[in-house]
Scaffold this motif. Structure first.
Motif, PDB file in Angstrom:
ATOM      1  N   ASP A  19       0.849  -1.185   0.000  1.00  0.00           N
ATOM      2  CA  ASP A  19       0.000   0.000   0.000  1.00  0.00           C
ATOM      3  C   ASP A  19       0.887   1.238   0.000  1.00  0.00           C
ATOM      4  O   ASP A  19       1.690   1.432   0.905  1.00  0.00           O
ATOM      5  CB  ASP A  19      -0.907  -0.008   1.235  1.00  0.00           C
TER       6      ASP A  19
ATOM      7  N   ARG B 159      -3.791   3.083  -1.112  1.00  0.00           N
ATOM      8  CA  ARG B 159      -3.731   2.544  -2.470  1.00  0.00           C
ATOM      9  C   ARG B 159      -3.197   1.111  -2.426  1.00  0.00           C
ATOM     10  O   ARG B 159      -2.122   0.818  -2.940  1.00  0.00           O
ATOM     11  CB  ARG B 159      -2.859   3.429  -3.341  1.00  0.00           C
TER      12      ARG B 159
ATOM     13  N   HIS C  71      -2.563  -2.789  -3.092  1.00  0.00           N
ATOM     14  CA  HIS C  71      -2.510  -3.716  -4.225  1.00  0.00           C
ATOM     15  C   HIS C  71      -2.253  -5.100  -3.655  1.00  0.00           C
ATOM     16  O   HIS C  71      -1.236  -5.331  -3.004  1.00  0.00           O
ATOM     17  CB  HIS C  71      -1.392  -3.325  -5.190  1.00  0.00           C
TER      18      HIS C  71
ATOM     19  N   ARG D 269     -13.584  -8.096  -9.295  1.00  0.00           N
ATOM     20  CA  ARG D 269     -13.407  -6.675  -8.959  1.00  0.00           C
ATOM     21  C   ARG D 269     -14.423  -6.244  -7.901  1.00  0.00           C
ATOM     22  O   ARG D 269     -14.087  -5.540  -6.954  1.00  0.00           O
ATOM     23  CB  ARG D 269     -13.554  -5.836 -10.217  1.00  0.00           C
TER      24      ARG D 269
ATOM     25  N   LYS E 296     -13.567  -5.039  -4.111  1.00  0.00           N
ATOM     26  CA  LYS E 296     -14.068  -3.757  -3.588  1.00  0.00           C
ATOM     27  C   LYS E 296     -14.806  -3.972  -2.266  1.00  0.00           C
ATOM     28  O   LYS E 296     -14.628  -3.218  -1.312  1.00  0.00           O
ATOM     29  CB  LYS E 296     -14.984  -3.103  -4.624  1.00  0.00           C
TER      30      LYS E 296
ATOM     31  N   HIS F  97     -12.321  -4.659   0.579  1.00  0.00           N
ATOM     32  CA  HIS F  97     -11.703  -3.420   1.067  1.00  0.00           C
ATOM     33  C   HIS F  97     -12.697  -2.592   1.875  1.00  0.00           C
ATOM     34  O   HIS F  97     -12.333  -2.007   2.905  1.00  0.00           O
ATOM     35  CB  HIS F  97     -11.123  -2.605  -0.090  1.00  0.00           C
TER      36      HIS F  97
ATOM     37  N   CYS G 222      -9.931   4.580   0.321  1.00  0.00           N
ATOM     38  CA  CYS G 222      -9.200   3.393  -0.110  1.00  0.00           C
ATOM     39  C   CYS G 222      -9.341   3.290  -1.619  1.00  0.00           C
ATOM     40  O   CYS G 222     -10.462   3.239  -2.134  1.00  0.00           O
ATOM     41  CB  CYS G 222      -9.754   2.154   0.574  1.00  0.00           C
ATOM     42  N   GLU G 223      -8.206   3.317  -2.317  1.00  0.00           N
ATOM     43  CA  GLU G 223      -8.198   3.225  -3.776  1.00  0.00           C
ATOM     44  C   GLU G 223      -7.310   2.064  -4.180  1.00  0.00           C
ATOM     45  O   GLU G 223      -6.150   2.242  -4.519  1.00  0.00           O
ATOM     46  CB  GLU G 223      -7.683   4.522  -4.384  1.00  0.00           C
ATOM     47  N   PRO G 224      -7.829   0.830  -4.160  1.00  0.00           N
ATOM     48  CA  PRO G 224      -7.021  -0.322  -4.522  1.00  0.00           C
ATOM     49  C   PRO G 224      -6.466  -0.198  -5.937  1.00  0.00           C
ATOM     50  O   PRO G 224      -7.124   0.339  -6.817  1.00  0.00           O
ATOM     51  CB  PRO G 224      -7.996  -1.496  -4.439  1.00  0.00           C
ATOM     52  N   VAL G 225      -5.240  -0.667  -6.123  1.00  0.00           N
ATOM     53  CA  VAL G 225      -4.623  -0.651  -7.455  1.00  0.00           C
ATOM     54  C   VAL G 225      -4.342  -2.060  -7.917  1.00  0.00           C
ATOM     55  O   VAL G 225      -4.304  -2.980  -7.148  1.00  0.00           O
ATOM     56  CB  VAL G 225      -3.311   0.185  -7.472  1.00  0.00           C
TER      57      VAL G 225
END
Length: 156
Positions: free
Chosen positions: A92, A114, A116, A127, A131, A134, A153-156
């Motif tokens: 992250d 972020r 991953h 996906r 989401k 998270h 929270c912006e997962p990559v």
């Protein structure tokens, strides 16, 4: 109820003695934790100019961001394992923003996570399921539940 402790220790440099009242003293200090770990800490160079802060030490703002990120990760790993997904790697690159809050005071006004996650084999969550994982981790995170700061929270 659980109790968590940290000891913060600062000592004025006395050889040669720092005057202190002129604000020209070292902000370097130590964080000590119940397991015996000790970490060098300091004010941020963004707040206190060099040489009075130590950029190699952890500052409270960095620790705040890391604490939110770490808590989120630990819940994510728990929930992924519970759902049957095997996480092989998680990283992250979290970022915190310091700005004036609604009351006009300087505050950590936003933390963006972020994360991953890499999963074992060909079995990974969709996906939508990722989401949801998270989201559930964020809802469960003790630290995120303890602060006013917007935590994204912006997962990559």
């Amino acid at each position: 109820m659980a109790e968590f402790t940290a000891t913060v220790v600062w000592q004025r440099v006395t050889d040669p003695p720092e005057p202190f009242t002129d604000q020209r003293y070292s902000r370097r200090h130590a964080w000590q934790f119940d397991g015996g770990f000790q970490m060098p800490a300091s004010s941020s160079p963004h707040s206190v100019p060099l040489p009075f802060s130590d950029p190699a030490a952890v500052d409270p703002e960095e620790a705040f961001v890391a604490s939110l990120s770490s808590c989120h990760m630990l819940w994510f790993l728990h929930l992924a394992a519970k759902a049957g997904w095997v996480v092989d790697h998680y990283a992250d690159a979290a970022v915190g923003q310091m700005a004036r809050n609604a009351e006009g005071r300087m505050a950590m006004t936003q933390v963006v996570l972020r994360p991953h996650a890499q999963f074992a084999g060909d079995r990974a969550p969709t996906r939508a399921a990722l989401k949801q994982l998270h989201h559930a981790a964020h809802e469960a995170c003790y630290i995120a539940n303890s602060v006013k700061t917007e935590v994204l929270c912006e997962p990559v």
